[in-house]
Design an enzyme around this catalytic site. Structure first.
Site, PDB file in Angstrom:
ATOM      1  N   ASN A 263      43.571  41.520  40.801  1.00 64.03           N
ATOM      2  CA  ASN A 263      42.309  40.845  40.507  1.00 64.03           C
ATOM      3  C   ASN A 263      41.871  39.891  41.613  1.00 64.03           C
ATOM      4  O   ASN A 263      40.672  39.654  41.779  1.00 64.03           O
ATOM      5  CB  ASN A 263      42.497  40.087  39.180  1.00 64.03           C
ATOM      6  CG  ASN A 263      41.410  39.061  38.944  1.00 64.03           C
ATOM      7  OD1 ASN A 263      40.288  39.417  38.608  1.00 64.03           O
ATOM      8  ND2 ASN A 263      41.738  37.784  39.145  1.00 64.03           N
TER       9      ASN A 263
ATOM     10  N   TYR B  77      30.967  42.754  51.352  1.00 64.04           N
ATOM     11  CA  TYR B  77      31.560  42.604  50.012  1.00 64.04           C
ATOM     12  C   TYR B  77      31.494  43.960  49.296  1.00 64.04           C
ATOM     13  O   TYR B  77      32.503  44.424  48.728  1.00 64.04           O
ATOM     14  CB  TYR B  77      30.849  41.515  49.188  1.00 64.04           C
ATOM     15  CG  TYR B  77      31.421  41.408  47.789  1.00 64.04           C
ATOM     16  CD1 TYR B  77      32.727  40.964  47.600  1.00 64.04           C
ATOM     17  CD2 TYR B  77      30.683  41.806  46.672  1.00 64.04           C
ATOM     18  CE1 TYR B  77      33.291  40.902  46.322  1.00 64.04           C
ATOM     19  CE2 TYR B  77      31.228  41.732  45.398  1.00 64.04           C
ATOM     20  CZ  TYR B  77      32.531  41.284  45.226  1.00 64.04           C
ATOM     21  OH  TYR B  77      33.082  41.233  43.964  1.00 64.04           O
TER      22      TYR B  77
ATOM     23  N   THR C 113      31.939  32.960  36.466  1.00 62.55           N
ATOM     24  CA  THR C 113      33.275  32.435  36.794  1.00 62.55           C
ATOM     25  C   THR C 113      33.024  31.493  37.977  1.00 62.55           C
ATOM     26  O   THR C 113      31.885  31.076  38.192  1.00 62.55           O
ATOM     27  CB  THR C 113      34.226  33.571  37.240  1.00 62.55           C
ATOM     28  OG1 THR C 113      33.657  34.180  38.405  1.00 62.55           O
ATOM     29  CG2 THR C 113      34.423  34.617  36.153  1.00 62.55           C
TER      30      THR C 113
ATOM     31  N   PHE D 208      33.182  32.646  40.870  1.00 59.92           N
ATOM     32  CA  PHE D 208      32.837  33.627  41.909  1.00 59.92           C
ATOM     33  C   PHE D 208      31.618  33.216  42.753  1.00 59.92           C
ATOM     34  O   PHE D 208      31.681  33.209  43.981  1.00 59.92           O
ATOM     35  CB  PHE D 208      32.601  34.987  41.227  1.00 59.92           C
ATOM     36  CG  PHE D 208      32.123  36.072  42.142  1.00 59.92           C
ATOM     37  CD1 PHE D 208      33.021  36.824  42.880  1.00 59.92           C
ATOM     38  CD2 PHE D 208      30.771  36.350  42.269  1.00 59.92           C
ATOM     39  CE1 PHE D 208      32.574  37.836  43.727  1.00 59.92           C
ATOM     40  CE2 PHE D 208      30.320  37.355  43.112  1.00 59.92           C
ATOM     41  CZ  PHE D 208      31.224  38.100  43.844  1.00 59.92           C
TER      42      PHE D 208
HETATM   43  P1  NDP Z   1      37.039  33.398  40.619  1.00 60.17           P
HETATM   44  O1  NDP Z   1      36.569  32.775  41.919  1.00 60.17           O
HETATM   45  O2  NDP Z   1      36.883  32.613  39.375  1.00 60.17           O
HETATM   46  O3  NDP Z   1      38.578  33.844  40.756  1.00 60.17           O
HETATM   47  C1  NDP Z   1      39.067  34.439  41.930  1.00 60.17           C
HETATM   48  C2  NDP Z   1      40.579  34.384  41.909  1.00 60.17           C
HETATM   49  O4  NDP Z   1      41.076  35.038  43.089  1.00 60.17           O
HETATM   50  C3  NDP Z   1      41.112  32.955  41.917  1.00 60.17           C
HETATM   51  O5  NDP Z   1      42.194  32.859  41.031  1.00 60.17           O
HETATM   52  C4  NDP Z   1      41.593  32.774  43.348  1.00 60.17           C
HETATM   53  O6  NDP Z   1      42.708  31.887  43.375  1.00 60.17           O
HETATM   54  C5  NDP Z   1      42.053  34.195  43.685  1.00 60.17           C
HETATM   55  N1  NDP Z   1      42.147  34.402  45.122  1.00 60.17           N
HETATM   56  C6  NDP Z   1      41.146  34.412  46.038  1.00 60.17           C
HETATM   57  N2  NDP Z   1      41.643  34.567  47.272  1.00 60.17           N
HETATM   58  C7  NDP Z   1      42.996  34.668  47.128  1.00 60.17           C
HETATM   59  C8  NDP Z   1      44.058  34.840  48.038  1.00 60.17           C
HETATM   60  N3  NDP Z   1      43.836  34.940  49.346  1.00 60.17           N
HETATM   61  N4  NDP Z   1      45.317  34.912  47.552  1.00 60.17           N
HETATM   62  C9  NDP Z   1      45.560  34.814  46.225  1.00 60.17           C
HETATM   63  N5  NDP Z   1      44.586  34.647  45.309  1.00 60.17           N
HETATM   64  C10 NDP Z   1      43.316  34.565  45.763  1.00 60.17           C
HETATM   65  O7  NDP Z   1      36.263  34.772  40.515  1.00 60.17           O
HETATM   66  P2  NDP Z   1      36.371  35.985  39.456  1.00 60.17           P
HETATM   67  O8  NDP Z   1      37.331  35.711  38.395  1.00 60.17           O
HETATM   68  O9  NDP Z   1      34.981  36.327  39.094  1.00 60.17           O
HETATM   69  O10 NDP Z   1      36.886  37.129  40.440  1.00 60.17           O
HETATM   70  C11 NDP Z   1      38.005  37.925  40.159  1.00 60.17           C
HETATM   71  C12 NDP Z   1      37.773  39.300  40.758  1.00 60.17           C
HETATM   72  O11 NDP Z   1      36.669  39.903  40.119  1.00 60.17           O
HETATM   73  C13 NDP Z   1      37.454  39.306  42.253  1.00 60.17           C
HETATM   74  O12 NDP Z   1      38.132  40.393  42.844  1.00 60.17           O
HETATM   75  C14 NDP Z   1      35.939  39.524  42.286  1.00 60.17           C
HETATM   76  O13 NDP Z   1      35.533  40.140  43.474  1.00 60.17           O
HETATM   77  C15 NDP Z   1      35.768  40.416  41.084  1.00 60.17           C
HETATM   78  N6  NDP Z   1      34.447  40.482  40.467  1.00 60.17           N
HETATM   79  C16 NDP Z   1      33.797  39.351  40.046  1.00 60.17           C
HETATM   80  C17 NDP Z   1      32.545  39.466  39.426  1.00 60.17           C
HETATM   81  C18 NDP Z   1      31.766  38.272  38.958  1.00 60.17           C
HETATM   82  O14 NDP Z   1      30.519  38.396  38.812  1.00 60.17           O
HETATM   83  N7  NDP Z   1      32.371  37.145  38.681  1.00 60.17           N
HETATM   84  C19 NDP Z   1      31.958  40.781  39.168  1.00 60.17           C
HETATM   85  C20 NDP Z   1      32.723  41.879  39.677  1.00 60.17           C
HETATM   86  C21 NDP Z   1      33.924  41.725  40.275  1.00 60.17           C
HETATM   87  P3  NDP Z   1      42.985  30.775  44.485  1.00 60.17           P
HETATM   88  O15 NDP Z   1      41.672  30.346  45.060  1.00 60.17           O
HETATM   89  O16 NDP Z   1      43.693  29.701  43.729  1.00 60.17           O
HETATM   90  O17 NDP Z   1      43.860  31.474  45.465  1.00 60.17           O
HETATM   91  C1  8X3 Z   2      30.378  40.681  41.713  1.00 60.67           C
HETATM   92  C2  8X3 Z   2      29.094  41.232  41.236  1.00 60.67           C
HETATM   93  O1  8X3 Z   2      26.690  41.745  41.888  1.00 60.67           O
HETATM   94  O2  8X3 Z   2      27.661  39.778  42.852  1.00 60.67           O
HETATM   95  O3  8X3 Z   2      31.215  41.651  42.204  1.00 60.67           O
HETATM   96  O4  8X3 Z   2      28.311  41.932  43.610  1.00 60.67           O
HETATM   97  S1  8X3 Z   2      27.899  41.158  42.473  1.00 60.67           S
END
Ligand code: NDP
Ligand code: 8X3
Length: 251
Positions: free
Chosen positions: A87, A152, A187, A189
């Protein structure tokens, strides 16, 4: 029966919500992320509330040697992993191709693609024989390229391809591979993507009722809880007010 679930990026968003969901069902957790204070707080909360065990692996998935040495040295009692949830990931910037920063591109490639490969390769020897499941978090960005999404989108398209490749190459080990592709979800994000600009981050969700981290955790849990002979290969999930990365019904 209790399982062992390894979740990367568990310090916030989807990863933290998945940790809570699996813990609430009595499963033991291996949790990764860079912010160790958050991991420790989550460990205390979940061990107390659900009487499960949590092993913390606070490493940066971009660091190849650290990723391999940390995973290779997990205690014996944790070496039979049922489910790996890849994730950890991020977007950095939302800029035209010609204006985007090279270092943002490199961070996204190193985290979303190379980090996922390192973690998976290091974890494979510890995945339970004949019963394991790898769940990769992709994105609608994998399926549907949008303006200023460039690298991305490319990293998530790579997660999509790698998920298919894993499913084919790991078939002989009976490993399930599921790719889940969420659309807009609230989130941290967007705050990360816009580098702390909370206003711009908030505007992404204007006029829609976005997905929540809990919606994604429920989906991950559902996919992981099907009969042994059933594997969801690929699942795209958006909120009802999102039809693609371009079409939103904003009210
Ligand atoms: P968050 O920013 O809330 O969480 C991201 C997580 O990834 C954090 O726990 C962060 O922990 C961890 N992370 C980032 N870089 C590293 C690293 N180098 N090593 C270890 N851990 C890392 O975002 P989301 O929960 O939304 O994102 C989770 C996943 O879902 C991602 O892959 C994102 O691309 C994907 N996603 C998100 C969407 C959205 O709209 N929110 C939609 C589609 C996909 P820490 O910083 O403590 O290392
Ligand atoms: C996160 C969703 O639309 O910002 O992966 O790319 S979007």
């Amino acid at each position: 029966m209790s399982k062992i679930i390894f979740i990367t990026g568990a310090t916030s968003g989807f990863g933290a919500a998945c940790a809570k969901k699996f813990a609430s069902k009595g499963h033991h957790l291996i949790l990764n992320g860079r912010r160790e204070d958050r991991l420790t707080a989550l460990q205390e909360e979940l061990e107390t509330k659900y009487k499960i065990n949590v092993l913390l692996l606070p490493f940066d998935v971009r660091k190849k040697e650290e990723t391999f040495s940390t995973i290779e040295n997990i205690p014996t009692a944790w070496q039979q992993i049922d489910i790996l949830v890849n994730n950890a990931g991020l977007a950095l910037g939302r800029d035209y191709f010609d204006e985007a920063l090279l270092e943002d591109w490199e961070t996204m490639i190193d985290t979303n693609l190379k980090g996922l490969l390192y973690v998976t390769k290091a974890t494979l020897p510890f995945l339970k024989k004949e019963h394991a499941h790898i769940i990769n978090i992709g994105s609608t960005a994998a399926k549907d390229i949008y303006e200023k999404g460039n690298v991305y989108c490319a990293t998530k398209a790579a997660v999509d391809s790698i998920s298919q490749a894993m499913r084919i190459d790991l078939l002989r080990h009976n490993i399930k591979v599921t790719a889940i592709h969420p659309g807009a979800a609230v989130t941290e994000f967007s705050e990360v993507r816009f580098k702390g600009d909370k206003e711009t981050a908030k505007n992404i969700y204007n006029g829609i009722i976005p997905l929540t981290a809990e919606d994604i955790a429920d989906t991950v849990f559902y996919c992981s809880n099907l009969p042994a002979h059933v594997c969801i290969n690929d699942l795209t999930i958006t909120c009802t007010r999102q039809a693609s990365n371009v079409y939103f019904n904003r009210k």
